[in-house]
Design an enzyme around this catalytic site. Structure first.
Site, PDB file in Angstrom:
ATOM      1  N   ASN A  14     -16.413 -17.073  21.336  1.00 50.04           N
ATOM      2  CA  ASN A  14     -16.579 -17.032  19.869  1.00 50.04           C
ATOM      3  C   ASN A  14     -17.680 -16.070  19.441  1.00 50.04           C
ATOM      4  OD1 ASN A  14     -14.631 -18.947  19.992  1.00 50.04           O
ATOM      5  ND2 ASN A  14     -15.938 -20.674  19.403  1.00 50.04           N
TER       6      ASN A  14
ATOM      7  N   HIS B 178      -4.932   9.492 -20.832  1.00 51.67           N
ATOM      8  CA  HIS B 178      -3.574   8.956 -21.022  1.00 51.67           C
ATOM      9  C   HIS B 178      -2.515   9.933 -20.508  1.00 51.67           C
ATOM     10  CE1 HIS B 178      -5.578   6.193 -23.919  1.00 51.67           C
ATOM     11  NE2 HIS B 178      -6.243   7.289 -24.245  1.00 51.67           N
TER      12      HIS B 178
ATOM     13  N   SER C  42      13.122  20.222   2.802  1.00 55.66           N
ATOM     14  CA  SER C  42      14.216  19.250   2.720  1.00 55.66           C
ATOM     15  C   SER C  42      15.346  19.741   3.605  1.00 55.66           C
ATOM     16  CB  SER C  42      14.689  19.146   1.275  1.00 55.66           C
ATOM     17  OG  SER C  42      16.023  18.686   1.232  1.00 55.66           O
TER      18      SER C  42
ATOM     19  N   LYS D 229      -7.904  -8.943  13.450  1.00 58.18           N
ATOM     20  CA  LYS D 229      -7.971  -7.673  14.180  1.00 58.18           C
ATOM     21  C   LYS D 229      -6.952  -6.626  13.781  1.00 58.18           C
ATOM     22  CE  LYS D 229     -10.280  -9.873  17.821  1.00 58.18           C
ATOM     23  NZ  LYS D 229     -10.161 -11.112  17.001  1.00 58.18           N
TER      24      LYS D 229
ATOM     25  N   LYS E 280      12.991  23.204  -1.627  1.00 55.96           N
ATOM     26  CA  LYS E 280      11.975  22.166  -1.718  1.00 55.96           C
ATOM     27  C   LYS E 280      10.756  22.432  -0.846  1.00 55.96           C
ATOM     28  CE  LYS E 280      12.510  18.310  -3.080  1.00 55.96           C
ATOM     29  NZ  LYS E 280      13.220  17.161  -3.613  1.00 55.96           N
TER      30      LYS E 280
ATOM     31  N   GLN F 134      -8.551 -14.832  14.814  1.00 55.32           N
ATOM     32  CA  GLN F 134      -8.000 -13.792  15.687  1.00 55.32           C
ATOM     33  C   GLN F 134      -7.127 -12.831  14.880  1.00 55.32           C
ATOM     34  OE1 GLN F 134      -6.764 -14.648  19.824  1.00 55.32           O
ATOM     35  NE2 GLN F 134      -4.682 -14.439  19.062  1.00 55.32           N
TER      36      GLN F 134
ATOM     37  N   GLU G 275       1.829  12.188  -0.524  1.00 54.09           N
ATOM     38  CA  GLU G 275       2.553  10.944  -0.812  1.00 54.09           C
ATOM     39  C   GLU G 275       2.129   9.835   0.158  1.00 54.09           C
ATOM     40  OE1 GLU G 275       6.285  13.551  -0.854  1.00 54.09           O
ATOM     41  OE2 GLU G 275       6.943  11.740  -1.887  1.00 54.09           O
TER      42      GLU G 275
HETATM   43  N1  ARG Z   1      -9.048 -13.824  21.113  1.00 51.18           N
HETATM   44  C1  ARG Z   1      -9.914 -14.634  20.340  1.00 51.18           C
HETATM   45  C2  ARG Z   1     -10.141 -13.996  18.964  1.00 51.18           C
HETATM   46  O1  ARG Z   1      -9.849 -12.873  18.832  1.00 51.18           O
HETATM   47  C3  ARG Z   1     -11.238 -14.776  21.030  1.00 51.18           C
HETATM   48  C4  ARG Z   1     -11.990 -16.001  20.709  1.00 51.18           C
HETATM   49  C5  ARG Z   1     -11.302 -17.189  21.268  1.00 51.18           C
HETATM   50  N2  ARG Z   1     -12.084 -18.357  21.174  1.00 51.18           N
HETATM   51  C6  ARG Z   1     -11.563 -19.562  21.405  1.00 51.18           C
HETATM   52  N3  ARG Z   1     -12.361 -20.561  21.299  1.00 51.18           N
HETATM   53  N4  ARG Z   1     -10.326 -19.717  21.678  1.00 51.18           N
HETATM   54  O2  ARG Z   1     -10.556 -14.632  18.014  1.00 51.18           O
END
Ligand code: ARG
Length: 459
Positions: free
Chosen positions: A111, A157, A278, A326, A284, A323, A291
């Protein structure tokens, strides 16, 4: 087989689908450099604090370095059953150095480990986004200097409002990017506290030195509350918020490029390098890159709202929900990096179409305000009355389908008998922009000075 890392009390391994939903290795393997950096700092501290014997520290350090080499060389085999980058590294370390590897996880948890890894990644990324934003500012400031006197219509505008200069328009984005960079730096400063050593949530009974690991990893200090340390994803949210605002700025500019490169506007030309053809319409030149810059703001903002929603109902401290921070964070910050690079390329090659811009600058009665200002300045009319007189003249010109400057003096004098020949000078766009000398105004001298100032500051 039960999990090698935490399977002591489990008789059997996870269901196939459990493994699939649980594993993050597919996307957190990119945290390998940060994870190993964190582990090196942690094990060195464990040694210095006398928690681990020197020979174990040395073995673990050497092992971590060879894991790092294997990953860098692409020789490392990532396995889904090892769940995430933290367990993948530790498992390989065990194969290399034997049971001593098991001592690395003393006084820490995944953690605090994952929070540390993510902060390190976000911090590096904010630094490089800041540099990329500076590159775009530089390209814009140089274009601004070159086109300090190139007149174009200014819009409100999306209606012709008053003439401005192309350089002035570019500098507006330089200012926005300066604030974006300020937000990147603020986010960086606030995130720069080290969660490592908070362990699972409560801290640890081992006599660790959190100040030492914080310093070794370039953090200003350790985080002060162990629960907050593992529960906090503000740093990702704040970075995504800063990225979203920046993406919105880039998207607005991209939108202008899309409009300006259309045949109907024809204000600027993008280089061949930043347009596509195009497959069916040979004429074009599509502004695809612009875009896509416009479109990518969608996923960047999406990552922010997605993570806000993930976080909003979570009790303290860590939950596996986190998690899910990410993929969105990686994707969004990477997308912003790509947008900054693409826009920088487009700006460097961009060619404003000066003749069309100047023509357009004068259309739509864009110098009406100059006329009203002249009536105030030269004839002493109150502005409201000057506005009214000008409105009548615009109406007269528009009824005849001509420009303000094409009205004859007698026609002008029907609306206000004291108008003289001198009024025609302010109806030209060049005079109009040159007169806007108030601080921050569009006068070419102002623009030149500000562009020069930016170029010096950004050097
Ligand atoms: N892969 C987990 C995450 O990205 C890591 C932490 C996991 N901790 C746990 N107590 N299961 O959050």
């Amino acid at each position: 087989m039960s999990n090698r890392m935490w399977g002591g009390r489990f008789a059997s391994g996870p269901a196939e689908i459990m493994e699939e939903i649980n594993a993050s290795i597919g996307f957190d393997k990119r945290l390998a450099p940060q994870d190993i950096r964190g582990s090196l700092a942690h094990v060195a501290m464990l040694g210095q604090a006398g928690i681990l014997p020197a020979e174990d520290v040395a073995a673990i350090e050497a092992g971590l370095k060879s894991v790092r080499d294997e990953i860098e060389a692409g020789r490392f085999v990532f396995k889904r059953e090892l769940e995430d980058i933290h367990m993948s590294v530790e498992s390989r370390l065990t194969e290399i150095v034997g049971p001593a590897a098991g001592r690395l996880h003393t006084a820490r948890s995944r953690n605090d480990q994952v929070a540390t890894d993510m902060k390190l990644w976000v911090r590096d990324t904010l630094d490089s986004l800041d540099q990329q934003a500076a590159d775009l500012q530089r390209a814009l400031a140089e274009t601004a200097l070159k086109h300090a006197g190139t007149v174009m219509p200014g819009f409100t505008h999306l209606q012709s409002a008053q003439p401005v200069t192309f350089g002035h328009h570019c500098l507006a984005y330089v200012e926005m990017l300066a604030r974006d960079r300020g937000r990147f730096r603020d986010a960086r400063a606030r995130l720069n506290e080290c969660p490592l050593g908070a362990a699972a949530l409560a801290g640890t009974s081992f006599p660790i030195d959190r100040h030492a690991t914080a310093a070794a990893l370039g953090f200003d200090r350790p985080t002060a509350n162990s629960l907050d340390s593992v529960a906090d994803r503000d740093f990702a949210l704040e970075s995504l918020a800063a990225a979203s605002i920046c993406a919105v700025h880039l998207s607005r500019f991209a939108e202008e490029l899309v409009v300006w490169t259309s045949a109907q506007f024809n204000f600027v030309r993008l280089s061949d390098g930043f347009t596509t053809g195009s497959s069916i319409m040979p004429q074009k030149r599509n502004p695809d890159a612009a875009e896509l810059v416009r479109a990518k703001s969608g996923r960047i903002i999406g990552a922010l709202t997605g993570l806000l929603i993930v976080m909003k109902g979570l009790p303290l401290a860590y939950s596996k929900d986190m998690q899910e921070d990410k993929e969105g964070t990686f994707d969004a910050l990477q997308a912003l990096s790509l947008c900054l690079a693409a826009l920088t390329g487009m700006v460097k090659d961009l060619e404003p179409n000066a003749a069309v811009l100047s023509q357009a600058a004068g259309s739509g009665y864009a110098t009406a305000t100059d006329l009203a200002d002249w009536l105030v300045r030269e004839l002493g009319l109150p502005f409201r009355q000057a506005h009214h007189v000008t409105g009548r003249l615009v109406g007269a010109a528009s009824a005849k389908g001509i420009g303000l400057e094409d009205l004859s003096l007698p026609e002008m004098q029907e609306a206000e008998p004291r108008i003289t020949e001198a009024v025609y000078a302010v109806l030209g766009v060049a005079n109009s922009v040159a007169s806007r000398t108030s601080y921050g105004g569009t006068a070419p001298d102002n623009v030149r000075q500000q562009a020069q100032g930016w170029i010096e500051r950004l050097a």
